[in-house]
Structure formats: C-alpha cells, structure tokens
Motif scaffolding. Structure first.
Motif, PDB file in Angstrom:
ATOM      1  N   HIS B 143     112.913 -88.748   0.712  1.00  0.00           N
ATOM      2  CA  HIS B 143     113.235 -89.551  -0.469  1.00  0.00           C
ATOM      3  C   HIS B 143     114.650 -90.137  -0.337  1.00  0.00           C
ATOM      4  N   LYS B 144     115.581 -89.292   0.118  1.00  0.00           N
ATOM      5  CA  LYS B 144     116.968 -89.760   0.283  1.00  0.00           C
ATOM      6  C   LYS B 144     117.065 -90.798   1.388  1.00  0.00           C
ATOM      7  N   LYS B 145     116.373 -90.503   2.499  1.00  0.00           N
ATOM      8  CA  LYS B 145     116.437 -91.386   3.665  1.00  0.00           C
ATOM      9  C   LYS B 145     115.924 -92.789   3.301  1.00  0.00           C
ATOM     10  N   ASN B 146     114.860 -92.817   2.474  1.00  0.00           N
ATOM     11  CA  ASN B 146     114.286 -94.101   2.072  1.00  0.00           C
ATOM     12  C   ASN B 146     115.048 -94.751   0.930  1.00  0.00           C
ATOM     13  N   ASN B 147     116.069 -94.018   0.445  1.00  0.00           N
ATOM     14  CA  ASN B 147     116.793 -94.490  -0.728  1.00  0.00           C
ATOM     15  C   ASN B 147     115.805 -94.835  -1.839  1.00  0.00           C
ATOM     16  N   ALA B 148     114.837 -93.950  -2.025  1.00  0.00           N
ATOM     17  CA  ALA B 148     113.729 -94.229  -2.936  1.00  0.00           C
ATOM     18  C   ALA B 148     114.082 -93.873  -4.363  1.00  0.00           C
ATOM     19  N   ASP B 149     113.319 -94.424  -5.302  1.00  0.00           N
ATOM     20  CA  ASP B 149     113.428 -94.032  -6.708  1.00  0.00           C
ATOM     21  C   ASP B 149     112.373 -92.982  -7.031  1.00  0.00           C
ATOM     22  N   CYS B 150     111.248 -93.104  -6.313  1.00  0.00           N
ATOM     23  CA  CYS B 150     110.159 -92.160  -6.534  1.00  0.00           C
ATOM     24  C   CYS B 150     109.419 -91.955  -5.225  1.00  0.00           C
ATOM     25  N   THR B 151     109.143 -90.712  -4.903  1.00  0.00           N
ATOM     26  CA  THR B 151     108.356 -90.408  -3.706  1.00  0.00           C
ATOM     27  C   THR B 151     107.166 -89.570  -4.139  1.00  0.00           C
ATOM     28  N   ILE B 152     106.006 -89.958  -3.640  1.00  0.00           N
ATOM     29  CA  ILE B 152     104.765 -89.275  -4.031  1.00  0.00           C
ATOM     30  C   ILE B 152     104.160 -88.635  -2.786  1.00  0.00           C
ATOM     31  N   ALA B 153     103.882 -87.334  -2.889  1.00  0.00           N
ATOM     32  CA  ALA B 153     103.264 -86.663  -1.742  1.00  0.00           C
ATOM     33  C   ALA B 153     101.798 -87.050  -1.670  1.00  0.00           C
ATOM     34  N   VAL B 154     101.352 -87.385  -0.470  1.00  0.00           N
ATOM     35  CA  VAL B 154      99.943 -87.761  -0.295  1.00  0.00           C
ATOM     36  C   VAL B 154      99.349 -86.956   0.858  1.00  0.00           C
ATOM     37  N   ILE B 155      98.059 -86.813   0.778  1.00  0.00           N
ATOM     38  CA  ILE B 155      97.351 -86.125   1.849  1.00  0.00           C
ATOM     39  C   ILE B 155      96.140 -86.957   2.225  1.00  0.00           C
ATOM     40  N   ASP B 156      95.836 -86.935   3.508  1.00  0.00           N
ATOM     41  CA  ASP B 156      94.714 -87.694   4.025  1.00  0.00           C
ATOM     42  C   ASP B 156      93.415 -86.987   3.625  1.00  0.00           C
ATOM     43  N   VAL B 157      92.560 -87.672   2.879  1.00  0.00           N
ATOM     44  CA  VAL B 157      91.284 -87.050   2.497  1.00  0.00           C
ATOM     45  C   VAL B 157      90.141 -87.833   3.153  1.00  0.00           C
ATOM     46  N   PRO B 158      88.965 -87.238   3.312  1.00  0.00           N
ATOM     47  CA  PRO B 158      87.834 -87.980   3.857  1.00  0.00           C
ATOM     48  C   PRO B 158      87.507 -89.190   2.973  1.00  0.00           C
ATOM     49  N   LEU B 159      87.179 -90.281   3.580  1.00  0.00           N
ATOM     50  CA  LEU B 159      86.936 -91.527   2.839  1.00  0.00           C
ATOM     51  C   LEU B 159      85.896 -91.311   1.741  1.00  0.00           C
ATOM     52  N   ALA B 160      84.881 -90.522   2.056  1.00  0.00           N
ATOM     53  CA  ALA B 160      83.809 -90.295   1.095  1.00  0.00           C
ATOM     54  C   ALA B 160      84.322 -89.656  -0.187  1.00  0.00           C
ATOM     55  N   GLU B 161      85.415 -88.874  -0.069  1.00  0.00           N
ATOM     56  CA  GLU B 161      85.925 -88.172  -1.248  1.00  0.00           C
ATOM     57  C   GLU B 161      87.058 -88.923  -1.939  1.00  0.00           C
ATOM     58  N   ALA B 162      87.525 -89.996  -1.287  1.00  0.00           N
ATOM     59  CA  ALA B 162      88.739 -90.664  -1.763  1.00  0.00           C
ATOM     60  C   ALA B 162      88.603 -91.164  -3.198  1.00  0.00           C
ATOM     61  N   SER B 163      87.390 -91.477  -3.607  1.00  0.00           N
ATOM     62  CA  SER B 163      87.231 -92.027  -4.954  1.00  0.00           C
ATOM     63  C   SER B 163      87.412 -90.972  -6.053  1.00  0.00           C
ATOM     64  N   ARG B 164      87.617 -89.698  -5.658  1.00  0.00           N
ATOM     65  CA  ARG B 164      87.884 -88.662  -6.663  1.00  0.00           C
ATOM     66  C   ARG B 164      89.374 -88.540  -6.972  1.00  0.00           C
ATOM     67  N   PHE B 165      90.193 -89.244  -6.165  1.00  0.00           N
ATOM     68  CA  PHE B 165      91.645 -89.036  -6.275  1.00  0.00           C
ATOM     69  C   PHE B 165      92.370 -90.300  -6.718  1.00  0.00           C
TER      70      PHE B 165
END
Lengths: 370, 405
Positions: B143-165
């Motif tokens: 977050h600091k390195k990107n000088n970001a305002d907001c950082t969101i943790a994400v995880i790679d999910v199977p495409l078939a399940e992506a619509s649940r997230f």
C-alpha cells in the motif's frame, strides 16, 4: 472461595537424586509428568484450588526451567496484586539453603511479611489432587498446632527419611519413627503439612539457635510430645516419585479411568503453562490404543500404553509401546520402542530399536540424537 | 494520551451468520468453533499480532456474550498491552441518540473516536468469517509502495465461482479500474477477500461523507469503495497466495475443517513462525482407550475416545463411548456420543448428547436423491434420544425423543 487465610510454600528443589536420570537438567518441580504437566503443577494447582492466594516457591539452583514454566504465575491465576507467586531463590551471600530448616530460616523475612495465619508446606514429589481446605477444616476441628498429611500404604522403598506416624484414638500423633524397618501398610508422612505461620517461624528460630537442623527429626519427631500434632489421611491417588520406576508407574496409572477422574477432578483442575499447540493429528494408518496424548502431536505409526507429551511425532511404521515420551521428541519411521522414557527434544531416527523393561525403563536424556 | 500507532485494525465481528443456522443461534459467527480448538476470530486476531498490529478494535453487535467473554483482555493473543491491545466496540448511546451498526461502514464511522486516539496512518478493515493466515504487514508495505489510498486483498478463484464474489478488475500495475459485485459474467478472477487497507485521512473523510449521504446503505462494498473509485482515488489490488476460505455456510465450514486433515491443503497450523493463538481450556490430555480406533482425525485435549473415529475433528472434552462411530464429522466441545451411536457427515454442537444407537446423518453414497443429502447439524446443549434417526441435511435445534427399540 479465594483469598482465605492460608499461604503456601512449595519446595521445588528436593528429592532430585532419586530420579537423577530425569533431573540432570532440571529440579524436581520441573520434571514433566502426565503428558502436559510438570510436577510443581500439582501442589501449585492444589493450593490455588484451595483458595490460597499467595505461594512461595523455593528453588536453590538450576531453576531456569522452573522459572520458565511458572513465569509470573498467570496460568495458575497467581499473577495478582494481592499475594500471587513468589519465587524464592537464595541470596548468594546471605542465605543458606543446605536443608529444609536452613532454607526456612532464610525465607523468614518472606514469612514475616505475610499476613496469612496459616501455611501449607508441600514438596513436589507427590502427584495428587488434594483439597487443603479440608486439611484446614480438620486442623481447626482438632485444635492442632501442626497437621501432617499422611497416607496408609506400603512405604516406598527409596523414600528419603521415611517418617511413619502412630496416632491415638483421636488422631493425635503419639509416635514418630524415621528410617525404621517398615514393612506392610504404615501411615507415612507425605511431605505436606499445615501449620500456623507464627508457630512455624518460632520453631524454625528455636531449631536454628540450637543448631538442630533436621526438620523431620527436630520438629516433627522432636516436638510431638509438646505440640498437638495431628494426622490427615489422604486417600486419593497419590504416588510418591522416589525412583524412575515409580515415575514410570505413576504415568502409566493415568490410563485408569478412576485415576484420571480423581487426579483431573473437573472441579479442581490441574493448571499448567499454556502452549498454543493445535489438536493432535492422527494420520491415515495410525493405530493408537490405551494412551494418554497431549495436543500438538502427529501420529502416523502405532502407539500403545504410552504417555505422549505435547508436540511428539511418531513416524510411519514405528511402534511405541509402554513409553513416556516428552515434549517435542521426534521419532522417525520404522523404529521400535518398548519401556522407554524419552526426555524432551530427542530425535530418534529411522529404524532404531530401544528396549527397556517394566522394572527398569530405559531413559534417553534431553536433546539426545539416537 | 495514547501513543501513536501506525496501523489500527478494525475487525467486523457483528455479523449474525444466519446461513450457519443453529450454530449461530446463541453466538456471533466469529465465535463459531473451528479446527478442534479454535474459534474463527482466532485467525484474524493471530494474524494481527503476528503482523505487528497492536491496536485491534473488534466491532460486535449480534449475540456478543460468548465473543466478548472469549476475547476478554486479549491476553491469549498478546493483545493486552498497556496502551493498546484489543478493544471490544459495541454500539452505544450518544448525545444524539443510539444506533445499531447499520452497515459495515457505519460501524467504523461510529468508532472514529476509537481510531482517532491512536492517530494512525493506516487502518486495516478485517472480517471475522474467514480461515487464513496472512501477513498484513506485507499488504501495508505494498500500500505504501503504491502510494495508495486504498488497497484491497484479492485471491484468484476459479472462473466458475467468480460470480459469487466481489470481483476487482485491474490494470497491469495492479490498480483497480472497476469493481463488480457478484457479476454474472466476470471479467477476471480476482475476488475481494474483504480485507482493506486505507490511508486513514481518506477513509475518515469518506466515512463522514457517506454518513451524510441519503440513501446510502453505509456498506464498504456497496458505497465506500465505489465512491472512492468514482472519485479517482488510488486503489490497488493486493494479490494474496495461500489458503483462504469463507466459512459462512455449513458446507464451507465443514469442508474447511476437513481441509485440516488433508496433508495437501496449504494450511499448516503447526508452523511455529505463524502461530494461531486461542484461549486454551484447562483440561487433561486426551485419552484413547484400548478398544478405540482412531484414524485420520484431529483430536483435542480432554477427549476420551473408546469408539471409532475416522476423518473427523473433535474439540476438547468430547466423549466417544465404546461401539460408537464418528465419521467425516465435526464434534464440538463437551459433546457425548453414546454407545452404538453412528454419526456421519454431521456437525454436533457443544455439550450435546447423542443417545445410544442414534443415527445422525448419512454417507452420500447411501442416498439416491443427492438433493436430499447434506451435512446434518445438531445444535448445542441438546439431547438426541436413544435410537433416534436424524436425516442428512437436517438442522436440529430442539431435543429429539428416543425411539423404542
């Protein structure tokens, strides 16, 4: 109820020579027992469960492992503003901890500064769950000066200075025999007593000034005619650890449900230092029977009639029978152990065979690699 | 005066977790037992302390008794420092009135005072319904390195399940250009884990603005994040690799427990360098009797096992009597499985007694209509009578009478 008028003194440093295999690197109170405990956990928990708020723990030397174990006493609810846990090592140039009497003399200031009316003194050589409130009740009923906790049984062969008591019809001590030829069932003193704090200090001072320094001979034996000394019979599970075989048998006795029910009484639990181990993992193909196992173990082989402490690993194809295996010991694959006491942090590699015998379990010392 | 904390974590623990049915009838979801000795909240709390975060606010609302008591002073997680540590933050009465937490953002808004006193640079928002081990300090560094305002943790999910997230669509540099909540046709597989790092000055401003916005549901996912994106704030995704599981449903809770038995699942709770701390009951070691058969299971201290246990997770003080069978199940603290009872694909809650020869749940291969199959759940402190039969997928919240044999 907490906060009664009793304080505790625990001698954590006596009897080591009887089980020297296990006390090379620690004092008696720090000897591991029963899968997750140290011997001091029993007197310490018994005192706390009896409402005792202030406990002094006497250690003479090599007390690193006991300090590490008891810490600030938090696990026993003894990290407190009123009372709490006091570790009492000697002042190097002022104290003399050469025996029980001189040690008590050295901690007189601690006793002097306490406000409790009574003191319970206990060693760490007996594993039991005793209610000192009940001892106190009997002490008051008898209007006793000293109450000695005793047990009716065969005197353990190697017990140091066994002290056998005789009583009158009311339970008052009328004879004290030390180091006699004791056979059959006797009433022998369990190294636990109940006494008024003021009286204890007075007796210690008197003995020191006369240079009569044997606690059993000069106080118990020497004073029973003048003082009202009574006995309190303890009938529960209470093995006294006077040899490696005793130690082994006391661990194995925990397989009996009635022993566990008595020692691990849910209303008077035995506290110990917490370690955040995950639950024990029983692998595919593992086989475990009649064993007491603590959290944090990983078992892939066969285990029967064993006590496994926290973090023990038993590899595939390995068979351990009749063993006590202490904390974080790792046993590889295809090994075989029978009647072995393995101390902490030992590594036993693949395809090793170690055999002892019931009357003479083999001991593997801390940190060894086999 | 409180010493400045660079990072404050806010843990949203007020959720009811209604999809867990009887398991969350008397306690909030983060307090649901997991893994033989833990409660779900042990994971974010341990992650915080292992990541070096010393100030953690836990926002509670639904059935807080068990959770409050469990957190206590925070001592089991080393979160009982002199001037920081864990604070339980429940809704309270203010001069202008009293309000329940009406949304995730509102819950944080109502506790701006708590955050302010630490004068933090960053605030981490966490939820109490996931099982994972994560070093938040790495995410904050990112977050600091990107000088970001907001950082969101994400995880790679199977495409078939992506619509649940909630799906984060990112540029090659990791910055987020689009946020889609449960999209029918997901463009990427970067699912939000519900873990946010905010620069506190920005978060504070948006929380206050959102509170004044009429019609807002005061929710991070629905209101705050879309508004920040719309305003062109620097928002980045932080890719997390490792085990992460939402345990908000009976099936996922069961699966996640079973994952602990699978050596191929990358969730190692024995790792000394990243311990998961918990409150430890004062109980003796577990006893496995002469007639017991235990295989491929996780068993906690205080248990007494005389029956057969296979592929199961047993919490402290569980008793499995001779001839009882426990398979593919989760048995919570203090439950008793009487002689001859058979428990399969089930979750048995705390202190419940399963009577002699009762049958709870069933193996999937024994059921013809797969829609009829599922994990059977028995609530806490219940008595299932002798010989009673509980169907798979059942959710039992009352005592069940025994059956004459």
């Amino acid at each position: 109820m907490r906060g009664n008028n009793i304080m505790g003194i625990i001698f954590a440093n006596l009897h080591e020579n009887l089980i020297s295999e296990l006390t090379e690197v620690r004092i008696m109170g720090a000897v591991p027992f029963g899968g997750k405990y140290r011997l001091i956990d029993f007197p310490l928990s018994n005192m706390v469960n009896s409402g005792i708020n202030k406990v002094g723990v006497i250690t003479k030397s090599n007390y690193q492992s006991i300090m590490d174990h008891v810490g600030n006493g938090k696990a026993w609810d003894l990290s407190r503003k009123q009372g709490g846990l006091f570790i009492l090592p000697p002042f190097t140039d002022k104290s003399e901890y050469s025996n029980r009497m001189t040690t008590l003399n050295s901690i007189l200031p601690f006793l002097q500064n306490s406000t409790q009316e009574y003191v319970v003194i206990s060693d760490c050589d007996t594993v039991c769950n005793i209610d000192f409130q009940d001892v106190c009740r009997k002490h008051l009923e008898n209007d006793a000066d000293i109450t000695l906790v005793y047990k009716r049984d065969q005197v353990p062969e190697k017990l140091h200075d066994p002290t056998v008591l005789s009583f009158d019809a009311k339970g008052r001590v009328i004879d004290v025999l030390i180091n006699g030829d004791f056979s059959g069932s006797c009433s022998y003193y369990m190294n636990m007593l109940f006494i008024k704090r003021e009286l204890l200090m007075e007796l210690v001072k008197k003995c020191i000034s006369r240079n009569t320094l044997n606690f059993k001979r000069d106080i118990i034996q020497g004073e029973y005619k003048e003082l009202n000394i009574y006995g309190y019979e303890f009938k529960g599970f209470s093995p006294q650890i006077t040899s490696v075989a005793d130690y082994f048998n006391a661990n194995m006795a925990l397989m009996k449900p009635e022993v566990r029910a008595d020692l691990f009484n849910a209303n008077r639990p035995i506290y110990t230092k917490v370690r955040d181990d995950m639950p024990t993992k029983y692998g595919l193909g593992s086989k475990v029977t009649n064993s007491l196992i603590a959290n944090g173990c990983t078992i892939e082989g066969e285990v029967e009639n064993c006590v496994l402490f926290k973090g023990v690993h038993i590899g595939k194809g390995t068979k351990v029978s009749n063993c006590v295996i202490m904390q974080d010991t790792k046993i590889g694959a295809d090994s075989s152990l029978n009647y072995v006491i393995v101390d902490k942090d030992v590594v036993i590699k693949n395809e090793r065979t170690l055999m002892g015998f019931l009357s003479y379990p083999v001991c593997i010392s801390k940190g060894s690699v086999v | 005066m409180y010493p400045k904390q660079e990072v404050v974590a806010m843990l949203l623990a007020g959720g009811q977790g209604s999809r867990l049915g009887v398991l969350t009838q008397k306690l909030a979801k983060p307090a649901v037992p997991y893994g033989g000795k833990y409660r779900i909240i042990d994971f974010p709390l341990s992650n915080c302390v292992n990541s070096g975060i010393d100030a953690v606010g836990v926002l509670t609302q639904y059935q807080p008794l068990v959770l409050n008591e469990y957190i206590g002073t925070g001592q089991p997680w080393d979160l009982d420092s002199n001037s920081s540590g864990v604070s339980v933050l429940s809704p309270y009465q203010q001069v202008k009135g009293a309000d329940w937490y009406s949304g995730t953002a509102n819950a944080i808004y109502q506790n701006i005072n708590y955050i302010d006193r630490y004068n933090p640079d960053y605030v981490v928002i966490l939820s109490g319904d996931h099982i994972y081990k994560m070093d938040y300090s790495k995410m904050i560094a990112d977050h600091k390195k990107n000088n970001a305002d907001c950082t969101i943790a994400v995880i790679d999910v199977p495409l078939a399940e992506a619509s649940r997230f909630g799906i984060m669509n990112t540029n090659p540099d990791g910055s987020i250009y689009e946020f889609e909540e449960k999209p029918a046709h997901p463009k990427s597989t970067n699912a939000s884990m519900g873990i946010y790092v905010f620069s506190y000055d920005k978060l504070r401003k948006y929380l206050i603005e959102d509170e004044e916005t009429e019609g807002s549901s005061h929710d991070f996912g629905k209101d705050i994040l879309p508004k920040m994106l719309e305003d062109g704030l620097r928002m980045f995704a932080y890719q997390f690799q490792g085990y992460w599981k939402d345990v908000g449903t009976i099936d996922s809770l069961w699966e996640s427990n079973m994952d602990l038995l699978d050596p191929n699942v990358p969730l190692d709770l024995t790792d000394e360098s990243w311990k998961i701390y918990s409150r430890n009951p004062v109980v003796p070691p577990q006893y496995i009797s002469e007639e017991a058969q235990v295989q491929n299971s996780l068993i906690a201290d205080g248990c007494s096992i005389s029956g057969s246990v296979d592929f199961s997770v047993l919490f402290s003080n569980v008793v499995v009597k001779p001839g009882a069978v426990v398979q593919d199940s989760i048995i919570m603290p203090g439950a008793v499985i009487e002689e001859g009872a058979v428990v399969q694909y089930a979750i048995v809650s705390e202190n419940t007694v399963i009577g002699k020869n009762a049958v709870i749940g069933a193996r999937p291969e024994t059921i013809v209509d797969k829609d009829q199959w599922g994990i059977a759940v028995i609530g806490d402190n219940l008595k299932i009578g002798q010989g009673a039969k509980i169907a798979p997928k059942a959710m039992v919240s009352k005592d069940v009478e025994g059956v004459e044999e």
